[in-house]
Design a protein around this motif. Structure first.
Motif, mmCIF file in Angstrom:
data_model
loop_
_atom_site.group_PDB
_atom_site.id
_atom_site.type_symbol
_atom_site.label_atom_id
_atom_site.label_comp_id
_atom_site.label_asym_id
_atom_site.label_seq_id
_atom_site.Cartn_x
_atom_site.Cartn_y
_atom_site.Cartn_z
ATOM 1 N N ALA A 168 0.540 -1.429 -0.036
ATOM 2 C CA ALA A 168 0.020 0.045 -0.031
ATOM 3 C C ALA A 168 0.903 1.277 0.159
ATOM 4 N N THR A 169 0.386 2.316 -0.753
ATOM 5 C CA THR A 169 1.162 3.823 -0.798
ATOM 6 C C THR A 169 1.156 4.121 0.573
ATOM 7 N N VAL A 170 2.073 4.916 0.939
ATOM 8 C CA VAL A 170 2.377 5.748 2.185
ATOM 9 C C VAL A 170 2.687 7.396 1.612
ATOM 10 N N PHE A 171 1.764 8.141 2.557
ATOM 11 C CA PHE A 171 1.914 9.378 2.248
ATOM 12 C C PHE A 171 2.184 9.958 3.629
ATOM 13 N N ILE A 172 3.462 10.874 3.602
ATOM 14 C CA ILE A 172 4.059 11.259 4.813
ATOM 15 C C ILE A 172 4.063 12.792 4.801
ATOM 16 N N THR A 173 3.453 13.398 5.599
ATOM 17 C CA THR A 173 3.569 14.751 5.865
ATOM 18 C C THR A 173 4.220 15.312 7.137
ATOM 19 N N GLY A 174 4.576 16.451 7.061
ATOM 20 C CA GLY A 174 5.417 17.206 8.020
ATOM 21 C C GLY A 174 6.232 18.162 7.605
ATOM 22 N N ASN A 287 5.702 18.768 2.453
ATOM 23 C CA ASN A 287 5.699 19.546 3.790
ATOM 24 C C ASN A 287 4.520 20.553 3.855
ATOM 25 N N ARG A 288 3.664 20.366 2.747
ATOM 26 C CA ARG A 288 2.362 21.341 2.851
ATOM 27 C C ARG A 288 1.155 20.589 3.274
ATOM 28 N N ASP A 289 0.117 21.290 3.474
ATOM 29 C CA ASP A 289 -1.016 20.651 3.865
ATOM 30 C C ASP A 289 -1.800 19.888 2.710
ATOM 31 N N PRO A 290 -1.800 18.717 2.154
ATOM 32 C CA PRO A 290 -2.235 18.201 1.153
ATOM 33 C C PRO A 290 -3.795 18.510 0.944
ATOM 34 N N LEU A 291 -4.809 18.641 1.779
ATOM 35 C CA LEU A 291 -6.050 19.086 1.639
ATOM 36 C C LEU A 291 -6.235 20.361 1.130
ATOM 37 N N THR A 292 -5.266 21.287 1.524
ATOM 38 C CA THR A 292 -5.286 22.561 1.122
ATOM 39 C C THR A 292 -5.152 22.808 -0.367
ATOM 40 N N GLU A 293 -3.991 21.705 -0.658
ATOM 41 C CA GLU A 293 -3.426 21.884 -1.984
ATOM 42 C C GLU A 293 -4.526 21.429 -2.823
ATOM 43 N N VAL A 294 -5.258 20.526 -2.468
ATOM 44 C CA VAL A 294 -6.358 19.890 -3.232
ATOM 45 C C VAL A 294 -7.587 20.870 -3.431
ATOM 46 N N ARG A 295 -7.659 21.557 -2.472
ATOM 47 C CA ARG A 295 -8.965 22.653 -2.677
ATOM 48 C C ARG A 295 -8.741 23.753 -3.552
#
Length: 478
Positions: A168-174, A287-295
């Motif tokens: 499964a793919t892994v998405f690392i944020t921080g 290092n960004r907020d992915p949901l903000t980037e999607v919106r």
């Protein structure tokens, strides 16, 4: 039949058949006892069967019980062994313990002494095993190249261990500098793919026009300067792990091709119409907020949900407590060796300054500060005077606020409030709830960001939300 399954197996090595029978009778309700009468038979039994405990006499007809113990310890350091001797001498005791015996008994002894000794030895060994397991699982200060024993890092380690065997793919944020690539590398090394390549690609460091070629490769003549065929990161990672760092920098046109690659496992090199099939494990980071980037329309929603199967959040250094000092000491040892210096420790004053600093650059900034002090100074201990000027200046400056949260309560002015009205006094937990919920709303439900702005950990917010839910439930009429 039931006894052999439910009771721990014990090997009893005693040359006297009558004595062995007495001992076996003493122990039959506590152990599943196997009896042998010679050292050779004991070694053979230890090779053929698995025991939880061994009890052996020193005086055997062929070889000494101590010789059997020595042979056993060459291949098994864990099996607990109790030695029985008819001659209580210091030499025998020392030899037995040196060779790895857990305890010894001197003849004659009664039933109670035998039972108590064996039960205590077994209990001690089981407890030691339990402690080792506990430390490995819950209290580690290192995990591959990551340093940290804080609770947030223990959570990261457990996610890595649980997810490592999957594809499964892994998405690392921080935030930048929190160690996202180290996390990805640890995931690869913990996985069955560890013997295969780990290919890391930083999307932020690649010119946009070359990014597709870097990932998928190109054929000769595909574009100006393509003088020969070139494999991309996707093909080089075949059988292993492909880590795409700062994936938020990837243009939308390439995101659609990456989505197809993840779904089908096939791609086309730039300039080619031939499909290439590879087997890779995808790990991405931002290092960004992915949901903000999607919106905002900068990141494809379908790609985000395809990548975000197993999310891992790397905590900022300011939320990791004593990890700051653990990492600082690790860097001190590393840079000492690199620079040929002789620093042995960090002074208490410096430790206090390191712990009170906000570390906007996280672990990467901490590494720079330690290297600066090691390179530019001499001595046995890092002192406060060794701290770099820029660090001290930033430390004195007021910490910048991440954002200003608009008040939901209108401001009271002289025109709107001719009469002073005292606000009602609410319970502390309700005031706290109002502040935290306002922060969460400001960040569109992103609890880690709200927690960072409020200078608390995300786990604190989750715990308080559970408490608020319980309070609300109590107020609902039954």
């Amino acid at each position: 039949m039931t006894k052999s399954i439910s009771l721990p197996r014990l090997l009893l090595v005693e040359d006297s058949q009558s004595t062995a029978m007495v001992y076996a009778t003493y122990l039959e309700h506590l152990f599943d006892v196997t009896v042998v009468y010679t050292g050779t038979d004991a070694i053979d039994a230890l090779h053929r069967h698995r025991f939880q405990l061994a009890v052996m006499d020193v005086q055997l007809p062929d070889i000494s019980g101590l010789e059997v113990l020595k042979t056993l310890r060459e291949r098994d350091q864990q099996l607990p062994v109790v030695i029985i001797t008819a001659h209580s001498t210091v030499e025998v005791a020392v030899d037995a313990m040196r060779l790895g015996a857990n305890d010894f008994l001197t003849k004659p002894f009664d039933k109670t002494r035998l039972q108590h000794t064996l039960q205590q030895v077994l209990k001690t060994v089981q407890l030691s095993s339990l402690v080792e397991t506990y430390e490995k699982t819950f209290d580690r200060s290192h995990f591959y190249n990551m340093v940290g024993a804080s609770l947030p890092m223990q959570a990261v380690y457990r996610i890595i261990e649980s997810a490592a065997s999957s594809k499964a793919t892994v998405f690392i944020t921080g935030e930048s500098g929190t160690g996202k690539e180290l996390c990805a590398e640890a995931l690869h090394r913990e996985s069955p793919r560890s013997k295969k390549p780990f290919i890391a690609l930083n999307c932020a460091a690649i010119p946009l026009e070359l990014m597709e070629s870097e990932i998928f490769g190109h054929i000769k003549g595909a574009f100006s300067g393509a003088s020969q065929n070139r494999e991309g990161a996707a093909q080089r990672a075949h059988g292993g792990t492909l880590f795409l760092d700062e994936i938020g920098e990837m243009p939308l046109s390439l995101q659609s091709k990456l989505l197809r690659f993840i779904q089908l496992g096939t791609f086309q090199a730039v300039g080619s119409n031939q499909e290439v099939t590879v087997d890779v494990r995808f790990v991405c980071a931002t290092n960004r907020d992915p949901l903000t980037e999607v919106r905002a329309g900068r990141f494809r929603e379908d790609l985000f949900y395809r990548l975000n199967v197993i999310p891992v959040h790397m905590p900022p250094l300011r939320e990791r407590g004593q990890d700051i000092l653990r990492i600082a000491n690790a860097f001190l040892r590393l840079f000492n060796e690199d620079e040929g210096k002789s620093f042995q420790s960090i002074s208490r004053g410096v430790e206090e300054r390191l712990m009170s600093y906000r570390w906007p650059g996280n672990v990467r900034e901490l590494a720079n500060v330690l290297r600066n002090m090691v390179v530019l100074n001499q001595g046995r201990q890092i002192e406060t005077g060794h701290l770099p000027d820029f660090f001290q200046q930033q430390e004195k400056a007021p910490a910048p606020r991440a954002a200003t949260i608009p008040e939901v309560v209108p401001a009271i002015t002289a025109a709107t409030a001719p009469v002073a009205v005292e606000a009602p006094v609410l319970p502390l937990w309700l005031e706290e709830k109002r502040i935290i919920e306002r922060a969460i709303n400001h960040y569109h439900g992103n609890i880690p960001k709200a927690a960072a702005m409020l200078d608390i950990s995300a786990s604190t917010i989750y715990r308080k939300k559970q408490f608020w839910a319980a309070q609300d439930a109590e107020q609902v009429p039954g």
